[in-house]
Design a protein around this motif. Sequence first.
Motif, PDB file in Angstrom:
ATOM      1  N   MET A 253      44.794   8.381   8.613  1.00 53.80           N
ATOM      2  CA  MET A 253      45.850   7.392   8.737  1.00 53.80           C
ATOM      3  C   MET A 253      45.323   6.004   8.391  1.00 53.80           C
ATOM      4  N   LYS A 254      44.101   5.716   8.824  1.00 56.41           N
ATOM      5  CA  LYS A 254      43.551   4.394   8.541  1.00 56.41           C
ATOM      6  C   LYS A 254      43.348   4.196   7.045  1.00 56.41           C
ATOM      7  N   LYS A 255      42.998   5.278   6.341  1.00 57.66           N
ATOM      8  CA  LYS A 255      42.807   5.164   4.897  1.00 57.66           C
ATOM      9  C   LYS A 255      44.117   4.817   4.205  1.00 57.66           C
ATOM     10  N   ILE A 256      45.204   5.418   4.683  1.00 56.22           N
ATOM     11  CA  ILE A 256      46.515   5.134   4.081  1.00 56.22           C
ATOM     12  C   ILE A 256      46.874   3.666   4.274  1.00 56.22           C
ATOM     13  N   LEU A 257      46.611   3.134   5.456  1.00 58.35           N
ATOM     14  CA  LEU A 257      46.946   1.735   5.721  1.00 58.35           C
ATOM     15  C   LEU A 257      46.084   0.783   4.909  1.00 58.35           C
ATOM     16  N   LEU A 258      44.899   1.233   4.506  1.00 59.35           N
ATOM     17  CA  LEU A 258      44.059   0.396   3.664  1.00 59.35           C
ATOM     18  C   LEU A 258      44.453   0.488   2.194  1.00 59.35           C
ATOM     19  N   VAL A 259      44.947   1.647   1.770  1.00 56.33           N
ATOM     20  CA  VAL A 259      45.287   1.854   0.372  1.00 56.33           C
ATOM     21  C   VAL A 259      46.682   1.310   0.044  1.00 56.33           C
ATOM     22  N   LEU A 260      47.606   1.351   0.990  1.00 52.30           N
ATOM     23  CA  LEU A 260      48.977   0.907   0.734  1.00 52.30           C
ATOM     24  C   LEU A 260      49.071  -0.525   0.215  1.00 52.30           C
ATOM     25  N   PRO A 261      48.422  -1.506   0.840  1.00 51.83           N
ATOM     26  CA  PRO A 261      48.536  -2.871   0.306  1.00 51.83           C
ATOM     27  C   PRO A 261      47.976  -3.000  -1.110  1.00 51.83           C
TER      28      PRO A 261
ATOM     29  N   ASP B 278      52.026   8.644  18.204  1.00 54.59           N
ATOM     30  CA  ASP B 278      53.230   8.336  17.421  1.00 54.59           C
ATOM     31  C   ASP B 278      52.979   7.316  16.313  1.00 54.59           C
ATOM     32  N   ARG B 279      51.754   7.148  15.890  1.00 52.82           N
ATOM     33  CA  ARG B 279      51.442   6.113  14.885  1.00 52.82           C
ATOM     34  C   ARG B 279      52.124   6.379  13.547  1.00 52.82           C
ATOM     35  N   LEU B 280      52.156   7.628  13.122  1.00 52.47           N
ATOM     36  CA  LEU B 280      52.782   7.941  11.836  1.00 52.47           C
ATOM     37  C   LEU B 280      54.279   7.664  11.880  1.00 52.47           C
ATOM     38  N   GLU B 281      54.917   8.068  12.967  1.00 56.88           N
ATOM     39  CA  GLU B 281      56.347   7.802  13.111  1.00 56.88           C
ATOM     40  C   GLU B 281      56.616   6.303  13.199  1.00 56.88           C
ATOM     41  N   GLY B 282      55.791   5.589  13.930  1.00 56.03           N
ATOM     42  CA  GLY B 282      55.950   4.137  14.024  1.00 56.03           C
ATOM     43  C   GLY B 282      55.765   3.454  12.681  1.00 56.03           C
TER      44      GLY B 282
ATOM     45  N   GLY C  23      54.410  -1.380  12.629  1.00 60.24           N
ATOM     46  CA  GLY C  23      54.914  -0.204  13.329  1.00 60.24           C
ATOM     47  C   GLY C  23      53.793   0.682  13.832  1.00 60.24           C
ATOM     48  N   ALA C  24      52.755   0.856  13.024  1.00 62.73           N
ATOM     49  CA  ALA C  24      51.612   1.665  13.446  1.00 62.73           C
ATOM     50  C   ALA C  24      50.827   0.969  14.551  1.00 62.73           C
ATOM     51  N   ALA C  25      50.749  -0.349  14.487  1.00 63.93           N
ATOM     52  CA  ALA C  25      49.969  -1.090  15.481  1.00 63.93           C
ATOM     53  C   ALA C  25      50.609  -1.075  16.864  1.00 63.93           C
ATOM     54  N   VAL C  26      51.927  -1.098  16.928  1.00 63.82           N
ATOM     55  CA  VAL C  26      52.582  -1.178  18.242  1.00 63.82           C
ATOM     56  C   VAL C  26      52.957   0.189  18.807  1.00 63.82           C
ATOM     57  N   SER C  27      52.718   1.263  18.046  1.00 66.40           N
ATOM     58  CA  SER C  27      53.059   2.609  18.517  1.00 66.40           C
ATOM     59  C   SER C  27      51.950   3.182  19.394  1.00 66.40           C
ATOM     60  N   LYS C  28      52.314   4.203  20.164  1.00 66.64           N
ATOM     61  CA  LYS C  28      51.326   4.917  20.958  1.00 66.64           C
ATOM     62  C   LYS C  28      50.429   5.710  20.032  1.00 66.64           C
ATOM     63  N   ASP C  29      49.292   6.170  20.547  1.00 65.77           N
ATOM     64  CA  ASP C  29      48.323   6.888  19.725  1.00 65.77           C
ATOM     65  C   ASP C  29      48.924   8.110  19.035  1.00 65.77           C
TER      66      ASP C  29
END
Length: 87
Positions: free
Chosen positions: A1-9, A45-49, A37-43
Amino acid sequence: MKKILLVLPLAASVAACQMTPQDQAAATGGVAGAALGAAVSKDGDRLEGAALGAAAGTVAGALIGKASQPGQCRYRDAYGREYIAPC
């Protein structure tokens, strides 16, 4: 998940080269919304957030990008050239 958040921008910034300002605002809103959304979600539910945040950010970014020129819309002709004309 962290890789996706780094690649998206990075992907959004590269794709932004051929986009209109409204498209760029929508992409920026989507990336920012996904990160928030990922930052404020629970562990668990990060993908859904991230997905919900991306959807909300994209809509908000598109509306903000469109509001920069009220009454004017961007169009593309058959050759891909952009022009602005009344909506």
